[in-house]
Scaffold this active site. Structure first.
Site, PDB file in Angstrom:
ATOM      1  N   THR A   1       0.852  -1.183   0.000  1.00 13.45           N
ATOM      2  CA  THR A   1       0.000   0.000   0.000  1.00 13.45           C
ATOM      3  C   THR A   1       0.890   1.235   0.000  1.00 13.45           C
ATOM      4  OG1 THR A   1      -1.888   1.047   1.106  1.00 13.45           O
ATOM      5  CG2 THR A   1      -0.271  -0.001   2.546  1.00 13.45           C
ATOM      6  N   ASN A   2       0.342   2.410   0.260  1.00 12.75           N
ATOM      7  CA  ASN A   2       1.152   3.628   0.317  1.00 12.75           C
ATOM      8  C   ASN A   2       0.632   4.521   1.428  1.00 12.75           C
ATOM      9  OD1 ASN A   2      -0.855   5.615  -0.814  1.00 12.75           O
ATOM     10  ND2 ASN A   2      -0.791   4.122  -2.490  1.00 12.75           N
ATOM     11  N   LEU A   3       1.273   5.660   1.622  1.00 16.80           N
ATOM     12  CA  LEU A   3       1.001   6.495   2.803  1.00 16.80           C
ATOM     13  C   LEU A   3      -0.099   7.529   2.596  1.00 16.80           C
ATOM     14  CD1 LEU A   3       4.620   6.994   4.159  1.00 16.80           C
ATOM     15  CD2 LEU A   3       2.796   5.580   5.124  1.00 16.80           C
TER      16      LEU A   3
ATOM     17  N   ALA B   1      -4.414   7.708  -4.408  1.00 14.81           N
ATOM     18  CA  ALA B   1      -3.046   7.312  -4.732  1.00 14.81           C
ATOM     19  C   ALA B   1      -3.106   5.827  -5.100  1.00 14.81           C
ATOM     20  CB  ALA B   1      -2.117   7.545  -3.545  1.00 14.81           C
TER      21      ALA B   1
END
Ligand code: C5P
Length: 221
Positions: free
Chosen positions: A29-31, A98
């Site tokens: 995943t991402n932030l 995102a």
């Protein structure tokens, strides 16, 4: 006027990160916090729009009177967006999520186990669909807004990305480390040129963006 500048319009928004599984308990995943997208959803609703929010995994509360669809992966997000558009034509699409560029091609159906002295798993990746470009290419494409997190030569790269994605408006995050923060600084890029929105809380920026949208799209007649 500005207060209900999107009255009667149907707005579709993606927000948050996506989560791409490696196995049933792990993933990539991402932030992204989802804060900017959720703030925009709230501001569009306050401007009188009918808002659907397709959200990746985030702990944020659903804005009042906004319909939320929760998804995990990029493909689920793409499916949910196209299903929303099939259910009722959208006037505006704002891609704030995102989205993971790649997913794991060889995700495991059971939990991967480490073995003493064993080789680590070899992950293979495959590219995810570009949701924004896909919506912009539809014959019934709504007014599309993209986001960009460029770090170098924002103006040139931003204008290029806007054309590549085939969207009338691109919003570039200025500088790094906007993920998770409550404030942001934006550059609006369209065929006419650029406009900078000074650093401010994401709620404020969302309201300013909605004013710009209302100017371009306006309320339903
Ligand atoms: O190409 P890049 O990821 O920099 O583009 C960012 C913009 O495209 C954002 O608006 C993002 O929500 C959207 N996007 C998308 N689907 C992808 C990748 C990006 O909708 N697979």
């Amino acid at each position: 006027f500005v207060a209900k500048g999107l009255a009667g319009r149907r707005v579709l928004i993606t927000a948050g990160p996506t989560f791409e599984p490696i196995d049933p308990v792990r993933g990539i995943t991402n932030l992204s916090s989802g804060k900017m997208g959720f703030a925009i959803a709230r501001a569009c609703r306050q401007a009188g729009a009918d808002v659907a929010l397709v959200a990746g995994p985030t702990m944020l509360p659903t804005p009042r009177e906004v319909r939320r669809v929760n998804v995990q992966t990029a493909r689920q997000m793409a499916d949910a967006v196209h299903a929303e558009m099939a259910a009722a034509a959208a006037d505006v699409f704002i891609a704030v999520a995102a989205v993971a560029d790649w997913r794991v091609a060889n995700a495991s159906a059971s939990k991967l186990k480490k073995t003493e002295g064993g080789a680590p798993p070899a992950l293979e990746f495959v590219q995810n669909p570009d949701i924004l470009a896909g919506v912009a290419a539809r014959p019934d494409a709504p007014y599309c807004v993209g986001f960009a997190a460029e770090s170098e030569d924002l103006e040139r790269n931003g204008q290029e990305k806007r054309r590549r994605k085939g969207v009338p408006l691109l919003v570039a995050n200025i500088g790094h480390a906007t993920f998770g923060r409550d404030d942001n600084e934006l550059l609006l890029i369209d065929a006419e040129g650029m406009r900078r929105l000074e650093r401010a809380p994401k709620d404020r920026l969302a309201a300013e963006l909605v004013v710009e949208l209302a100017r371009r799209v306006g309320p339903a007649r």
